[in-house]
Design an enzyme around this catalytic site. Structure first.
Site, PDB file in Angstrom:
ATOM      1  N   GLU A 163      54.000 -18.372  51.604  1.00 44.44           N
ATOM      2  CA  GLU A 163      55.378 -17.982  51.290  1.00 44.44           C
ATOM      3  C   GLU A 163      55.398 -16.848  50.265  1.00 44.44           C
ATOM      4  OE1 GLU A 163      55.942 -18.542  47.913  1.00 44.44           O
ATOM      5  OE2 GLU A 163      54.000 -19.553  47.886  1.00 44.44           O
ATOM      6  N   GLY A 303      50.193 -17.936  45.528  1.00 43.54           N
ATOM      7  CA  GLY A 303      51.034 -18.137  46.697  1.00 43.54           C
ATOM      8  C   GLY A 303      50.607 -17.213  47.818  1.00 43.54           C
ATOM      9  N   GLU A 304      51.571 -16.798  48.621  1.00 41.86           N
ATOM     10  CA  GLU A 304      51.417 -15.904  49.773  1.00 41.86           C
ATOM     11  C   GLU A 304      50.343 -16.350  50.765  1.00 41.86           C
ATOM     12  OE1 GLU A 304      48.822 -12.020  48.265  1.00 41.86           O
ATOM     13  OE2 GLU A 304      50.845 -12.265  47.471  1.00 41.86           O
ATOM     14  N   GLY A 305      50.002 -17.654  50.755  1.00 39.83           N
ATOM     15  CA  GLY A 305      49.040 -18.181  51.711  1.00 39.83           C
ATOM     16  C   GLY A 305      47.595 -17.925  51.338  1.00 39.83           C
TER      17      GLY A 305
END
EC number: 2.4.2.21
Length: 337
Positions: A163, A303-305
Site C-alpha cells: 500500500e 510499506g509499499e509491499g
C-alpha cells in the site's frame, strides 16, 4: 470468474463460500517432503512454505511462474489532522515514483521476478474524517473492494500485497484497536516519523475514531475506519482466495486491512502469510491477536509491499529445496534406521 460487489452484503456472501486448500496437493507434498536428503524439519519454515504453496496453488510441485505485486494507493481525511510527518500530496508523488521505477518496491520486484502494478484510488478525493463519521459510504466501500478484486490477474500463482497512503498507519491502528480492544496508545506508532506532540495528537485521533465506531460488525468497522486502499487490499485478498492464489501480506497497514475478514469469517486468511513484522509496535500486537507468525523481522517500516516482495526470495528457496533435492532413494543415501 466474475465477481461484482454492490455493498457489504455481497462481501459477506463471498466470505461464506471461501474454498479450502487442495487436499490432494497437500498430500502429495507431505509424501515427498520426508523423503528428501535431510533430517526431518531441518529446513524449518522453508518446509512449511513449500507445503503452503502447494495447498493453495492446488498443485504439486508448487511453482512461482507468475507472481504479481499489487500496490494500492489512497488518501485519508484524517491526514489533515496532523497525524503524519508528510503532506497528502506525497501519495501522488510516490505513485509517480513507482510508475517511473524509482522506489524500493521496484528494485525488489525486479530482483525477485515479480510483475508490479500500482492501483490509485481517487487520490484527489480523500476519505472522510473518521472522527466525525464513517470514512467511506457503502457505495465508496463497494467501489474500493471491487477495485481490489479486479486487480488480481488471471493466471497469478502468488499475490504480493502492499500500500501507499500518507497517514494510513492511523486507520490501521484504529482498525486494530476497534477489533481487538486495548488503548489507542498500544496500537499507535510513529508511522512516517511523528513524535512528541504530533504522536500524542495521532493517538488522540485513533482514540476518537475508535470511540465513535467501536462495536460495529467487522466489515462495518473496515468501512468506518479504513480507507480506499485498505478496502481494496481486503478485496484483493478475498479474490485471491476464490481463485486459489496464495497471498503474501506486507506490514502493519496491510495486516490491519485484512484483519476484519478474519474477524468476520475465521479462516479467511488461511491462504495468506505475513511477510514481515513491522517496526510499528502495533503490528506485533496485531499478529499476536491473529495468531500469525511473520516470515521476517528486519525492522522494516517502509510499506509499499517491500517486505512482502523481499519474502518472495524465501518462497523461491523453499520451492527449490522441495523440488530440486534428491530423495534418500534417488541419492543412494541411507535413511535413519
Amino acid at each position: 470468474m466474475t465477481l461484482t460487489i454492490t455493498g457489504l452484503d455481497d462481501v459477506s456472501a463471498l466470505l461464506a463460500r471461501l474454498p479450502e486448500g487442495d487436499e490432494a496437493a497437500a498430500a502429495a507434498w507431505a509424501a515427498r517432503e520426508p523423503r528428501l536428503t535431510k533430517p526431518a524439519g531441518s529446513l524449518g519454515r522453508l518446509e512449511d512454505l513449500s507445503g503452503w504453496l502447494s495447498t493453495w496453488q492446488g498443485r504439486h510441485p508448487p511453482r512461482l511462474d507468475a507472481p504479481y505485486a499489487r500496490i494500492f494507493a489512497g488518501n485519508h481525511g484524517v491526514a489533515a489532522l496532523g497525524v503524519s510527518a508528510f503532506p497528502p500530496e506525497v501519495t501522488v508523488q510516490m505513485v509517480a515514483n513507482f510508475q517511473h521505477g524509482g522506489a524500493a518496491i521496484n528494485q525488489l520486484c525486479r530482483t525477485f521476478g515479480i510483475a508490479l502494478d500500482v492501483v490509485s484510488l481517487d487520490l484527489d478525493r480523500p476519505t472522510a474524517d473518521f472522527t466525525q463519521g464513517p470514512a467511506l459510504t457503502e457505495a465508496e466501500f463497494a467501489s474500493a473492494f471491487q477495485a481490489g478484486i479486479d486487480a488480481v490477474p488471471e493466471g497469478a500463482d502468488l499475490l504480493v500485497l502492499g500500500e501507499m497512503g500518507i497517514g494510513n498507519t492511523t486507520p490501521a491502528a484504529a482498525l486494530a484497536c476497534a477489533l481487538y480492544g486495548g488503548e489507542a496508545s498500544e496500537w499507535t506508532g510513529r508511522g512516517t516519523g511523528v513524535e512528541g506532540g504530533a504522536l500524542a495528537r495521532k493517538i488522540e485521533v485513533v482514540a476518537a475514531g475508535v470511540a465513535r465506531h467501536r462495536g460495529l460488525p467487522p466489515l462495518e468497522i473496515l468501512r468506518a475506519l479504513g480507507g480506499r486502499e485498505l478496502v481494496a487490499l481486503a478485496g484483493a485478498t478475498v479474490a485471491a482466495r476464490l481463485r486459489r492464489v496464495p497471498v503474501l501480506l506486507d506490514g502493519y497497514v496491510v495486516t490491519a486491512a485484512v484483519a476484519p475478514l478474519q474477524a468476520a469469517r475465521p479462516g479467511a486468511l488461511d491462504h495468506c502469510r505475513v511477510a514481515h513484522v513491522s517496526a510499528e509496535p502495533g503490528h506485533r500486537r496485531l499478529l499476536a491477536a491473529l495468531g500469525a507468525d511473520p516470515l521476517l523481522d528486519l525492522g522494516l517500516r517502509l510499506g509499499e509491499g517491500s517486505g512482502a516482495a523481499l519474502a518472495v526470495g524465501l518462497l523461491r528457496g523453499a520451492i527449490a529445496c522441495h523440488t530440486g533435492m534428491a530423495t534418500f532413494d534417488e541419492a543412494g543415501v541411507s535413511d535413519k534406521g
